[in-house]
Structures are given as C-alpha cells and as structure tokens.
Design a protein around this motif. Sequence first.
Motif, PDB file in Angstrom:
ATOM      1  N   GLU A  96      -4.195  19.123 -26.552  1.00 36.08           N
ATOM      2  CA  GLU A  96      -4.997  20.492 -25.819  1.00 36.08           C
ATOM      3  C   GLU A  96      -6.348  20.638 -26.386  1.00 36.08           C
ATOM      4  N   GLN A  97      -6.539  20.273 -27.117  1.00 33.57           N
ATOM      5  CA  GLN A  97      -7.573  20.647 -28.230  1.00 33.57           C
ATOM      6  C   GLN A  97      -9.129  20.116 -27.438  1.00 33.57           C
ATOM      7  N   ILE A  99      -9.084  18.880 -24.709  1.00 33.51           N
ATOM      8  CA  ILE A  99      -8.862  18.954 -23.184  1.00 33.51           C
ATOM      9  C   ILE A  99     -10.370  20.820 -23.404  1.00 33.51           C
ATOM     10  N   GLN A 100      -9.709  21.181 -24.256  1.00 37.61           N
ATOM     11  CA  GLN A 100     -10.709  22.788 -23.991  1.00 37.61           C
ATOM     12  C   GLN A 100     -11.829  22.552 -24.749  1.00 37.61           C
TER      13      GLN A 100
ATOM     14  N   THR B   5      -6.171  24.978 -18.753  1.00 39.33           N
ATOM     15  CA  THR B   5      -4.980  24.456 -18.263  1.00 39.33           C
ATOM     16  C   THR B   5      -3.435  25.152 -17.828  1.00 39.33           C
ATOM     17  N   TYR B   7      -1.093  25.096 -20.388  1.00 40.25           N
ATOM     18  CA  TYR B   7       0.030  24.878 -21.126  1.00 40.25           C
ATOM     19  C   TYR B   7      -0.913  26.375 -22.109  1.00 40.25           C
ATOM     20  N   ILE B   8      -2.230  26.415 -21.683  1.00 40.24           N
ATOM     21  CA  ILE B   8      -3.286  27.453 -21.840  1.00 40.24           C
ATOM     22  C   ILE B   8      -2.604  28.982 -21.781  1.00 40.24           C
ATOM     23  N   GLU B  28      -4.676  27.382 -32.966  1.00 36.79           N
ATOM     24  CA  GLU B  28      -5.241  26.083 -33.451  1.00 36.79           C
ATOM     25  C   GLU B  28      -5.734  25.154 -32.759  1.00 36.79           C
ATOM     26  N   VAL B  29      -5.872  25.240 -31.129  1.00 35.64           N
ATOM     27  CA  VAL B  29      -5.765  25.163 -30.288  1.00 35.64           C
ATOM     28  C   VAL B  29      -8.355  25.158 -30.441  1.00 35.64           C
ATOM     29  N   ASN B  30      -7.889  25.854 -30.764  1.00 36.73           N
ATOM     30  CA  ASN B  30      -9.681  26.912 -30.612  1.00 36.73           C
ATOM     31  C   ASN B  30     -10.392  26.952 -31.971  1.00 36.73           C
ATOM     32  N   THR B  73     -11.240  30.179 -23.534  1.00 33.63           N
ATOM     33  CA  THR B  73     -11.464  29.082 -24.659  1.00 33.63           C
ATOM     34  C   THR B  73     -13.635  29.791 -24.666  1.00 33.63           C
TER      35      THR B  73
END
Lengths: 400, 168
Positions: A96-97, A99-100, B5, B7-8, B28-30, B73
Amino acid sequence: MTCKEVHITLNDYIDSQLDSISKSEVETHLRTCDKCFNQYKRLRRFLDKISKVPFTADPPADFSTKLTEELMKIAEAEAPDANDKSKSSAKKLKREQAIQEKLSAKERIKNLTELSKKGLPIKSSPLKFISKVLLIIVMLAALAVVGYLVHSYSKKNSPWKVTVVQGNVLISGQMHENDRISEGQDMLTEINSRAIVIVPSIGRIEVEPITQFRLIKAEDGDNRIGLERGEIKVSSLEQLPAFVTEFKNNIVKFIGGTYRITVDEYGKAILFIESGIAEVHQNQNIFMIDENFICHLSGEALPGIPYRTDANEIFIGEVKKIESGAYTRNSIDMLINTARNLDVLTLLAVIPRVNEQERVSLYDKIFSFYKPPPNTTLEGIIKLDQKMLEAYFREIEWQL
Amino acid sequence: MPENTNYIVYLVELSQRGRKNAFLDLCEVNLKSVFTTAYRLTKDVDKSTYISIQTFLTVWDNIKSFDLRLSFTNWVKGISVKISLHELFKYEEKSGPIEIPSHVVFDNQKIEHLLLHLPRMERIIFVLHDFERYNYHEIRDFLEDLSYDEIKTILIDTRNFLMSKIGI
C-alpha cells in the motif's frame, strides 16, 4: 520561436504549463534545433532522475511507539476498542505504501500565465565624423587587427589539464604525473595506467590503459582528438556538437551526454552512447546514434547497425547477420517479430541494408509503433531519401 | 487527482468510526512519505519526527470530516507540509556541514546530499515542486511572501544548479 525564447520557456514546457499554441511552437523549434533539443533532453533526464528518487528516509526506530503513545493519550478520553482487529499484515502495508507513493504524483496544472519576457536593450553608439578622417581609419584598422587577435586568442580552448589516476602517462613521449596537453601533442597511457583529461567548457575524458590519442584542435565549439587505440569515456555538458573524436575514416560528433569509444589496433571501434546523441560522419554520410545504443565501426566499411544494449539476443543475432550481408528473409521476419518499441531505431537503420520488399515490411513494423512525421512517406523511405530517414529518426527519438 | 485505493477507503472509514488500529495502519502507509518530506524540508531528524507525529495527530483530530472523494495521501501531505514550514520559519537555519544520521538511509545519497545543502528557500521550492508535485500557485499558498514569478525563477535556478552538480 527563437533559441532564446525556447530557453526561457523550456521549463514551462516540460512542466506542462504552456498553452497549446506556445507548446506547439516550442515543439516545432525542438524538432529542428539540436542545441535546444539537447537542453530539453538534459532537463527531462534530470526530472526523470528526480521522479525516481523514492521516499526512503526511515524515521527513528521508536517512532511508532511515540506515535502510539500520543494517540493513546488522546484516545483515553474516548471509548476503548479492545476488539479492534483491523491491523493488517506488514506485506499488505508495504504494498500500500508503494501504491500511495505512486499515486501522490499529482497532475500539474496547465495553461498558466507565461513568464513575462523582457527584451534586452540594444545599445547604439553614434559615430561622429570629425575632420581627421584619415586618422580615424588608421585607428579603426588598428583596432580591427587587435580585435581579431584578441578574438582568436579568446577562442583557444587549450591546454587541457591531465590528472594521472594510476600508473604512467606520456605526453609527447615525456613522462608526466599531472600536467597539461596542448594542440598537436600526443598522449599515451601505459599498461595499468589511467588518466582524466579536463576539457575546458566541455567536460572530461576518462582515459583507460594503453590508450593513445592526439589533441588535434582545441577551440571554442571545435574540440577534436584523433584516437589511435584504446578506450576513452567522454562526459560532455556542452549541448552543441563541440567535441569530436576521429579515427580511421570515421568522425564521431557528440552532442552532450556520456559515451565510450574503444578502438583496437586494427582501427575497429565500438561506440556506446550512455546518454545524449552522436553523429558518425563517414564519407559524406551521417549516421545518427541514440543513447543506450551500441555501434561497431571500422575504418572502411559502413558503420555497424546500432542496437540497444538491452535488446534480446535473437534480435541482436539477426542484426549481425544483416550487417554482414549473410541473411535470409527469415532474418527479417525474426527481426520484426522480436522487435520492441525501443528497437525501432535499429529497424530504421536496417532499412538501407535490405531490398525494397523487405524495406516495406520493416517500415510497416516501425509505423505500428511510431507514425512518421509530416512529409515523410513510405515511398521516400523505400527510396532511401536521406532527409526523410533523418526526419523519421528524429521523430522516433523525440517520442522515445 | 489521485484516487484512494479500496484499502485506504476501508481504513479511513474505520478510522472515522474511531478505530485506532486502523488509523495506525493508515499512519504506517504514509509514514515514510511524511517523514522524508519533513526531513527534506527541515534537514533535522528531531524536528521531522516531531512534525510527523503532529501531522498524524492533526489527521486523527480531523479525520471524521475528511471527504473520501479527495486523495487521502495528498490531504496528509498537505498537512505535513504546512506544519513543516511553520516549524522551519520559527528559527534561523543553521549553516555548515550537515550530518545525515545513520538511520536515515536515502536511496540516492548524492541528490539528497545536494538537496540538504541548498539554501532554505531554494530547497523548499524545489522539494515542493519537483518532489511533491505542487504547482506554482499551490506553492505560493504555502509561501505567501513570494510572487509567482519569484517562485518560478528560484526553481529554474535551482534545477540548473543541481543539474550541473549531478553532471547531467
């Protein structure tokens, strides 16, 4: 549009901030002006490089703990949720990281106001004629002579600084550690010896072991060496064809970028363009070689067909057969079937080496990837019209 | 506009309902993106850590009103840039050599090193435009003291400087 105007608007063009008319004007100019096109390519290379720099700075190891603690402080006031099961796997988060990161590249806005351009004031110097006309003429003549001498001297771009990296270097037969090389002098690196030569205003030449060359000319806009044997790597920042390497019957003009040439004792050479573009001049013919292409050159024969370093082996094998003249129709079919869009400049270089029927097949394949520019026709390409071949090369190079 | 997405969207919806662990996943994703941008802007690990935490706390405080039609994001990034610039302009920037701490590992050290040695305004504009893809008008919203043309001129000069240093 002039070179100066393009220079001013190039950043806007690459940032997609020009209106459609200005954009079209810039593109028209870029297609016909090597200097500006190379400036454009340089900027594009830089921005491509920047766009590939990822977010890779890692926060301190205890960051997550700190963040959780801070969140918990806030969350204490809220209802606890002990049964929260949404924590996902590390793998999923990592994906996901990525993709972002990709998605965060926002589209740039278009059609913004163009930077106001200010013309340079033109100075005029009124000449007053006085009675002593003759004296003035003499003075002007003297000034012209001095001006010519100063101009000639200022055009000189030598000597070039030589730094010995390893081993021994001979300049005009004399051993030197760190020295300079001037017009007319030879330079030779011995076994296990390397040197770097700085060419003022141009860039640098990395000279590998057992390499010999002569500095033929060193002037602004015309710097040339004669490479007898060995290997050099040239890194040029100049956007004009201001650096030339000569060997046997070949003259290689470089237009910015980085390139490597190896010449063996028989005068056979391998030219590899890492970035930028090169023109090979041979018997009044000009062959263009783009970045990431390799080309074999020998003294008398036609230059080899350039191919990309990452082309597949079958494709390269068929190119070699065509180059040697020992090919069949099957070679052309194999070439067409294995060619990627990146290989079309090779296909274009094959066209003059095959018969007219085979040219049509190759043209069709090239056409399927890149349409020809205006005024370039199938008939012209089949008849090997040099202008059309060159225009098609530039069009493909532009689109690549 | 970048899309979120599925998921987001899922994580944001859970976070909007107060699910902390879902929100930690979102962080964590960002995280790398926010921390890297803060570090490129401030050149300071401690400040970047503080900015990153403040960013996520601000996001948590406001997530219930976040409109999922917008890019999550970009929303987070906008908050982190505002906090970074606020911190950055609080103090005069220290000059002299910059030590990149061992746990900060950049993939392209040369570019990052050159970037960290740029003067403050050049660095901010270059990072915001060429790394973060903000346009001139958006950058002007962040840096109200500069005109559109000044931002543009600084960016072009910085690009030319970096190109010559990188050898392009």
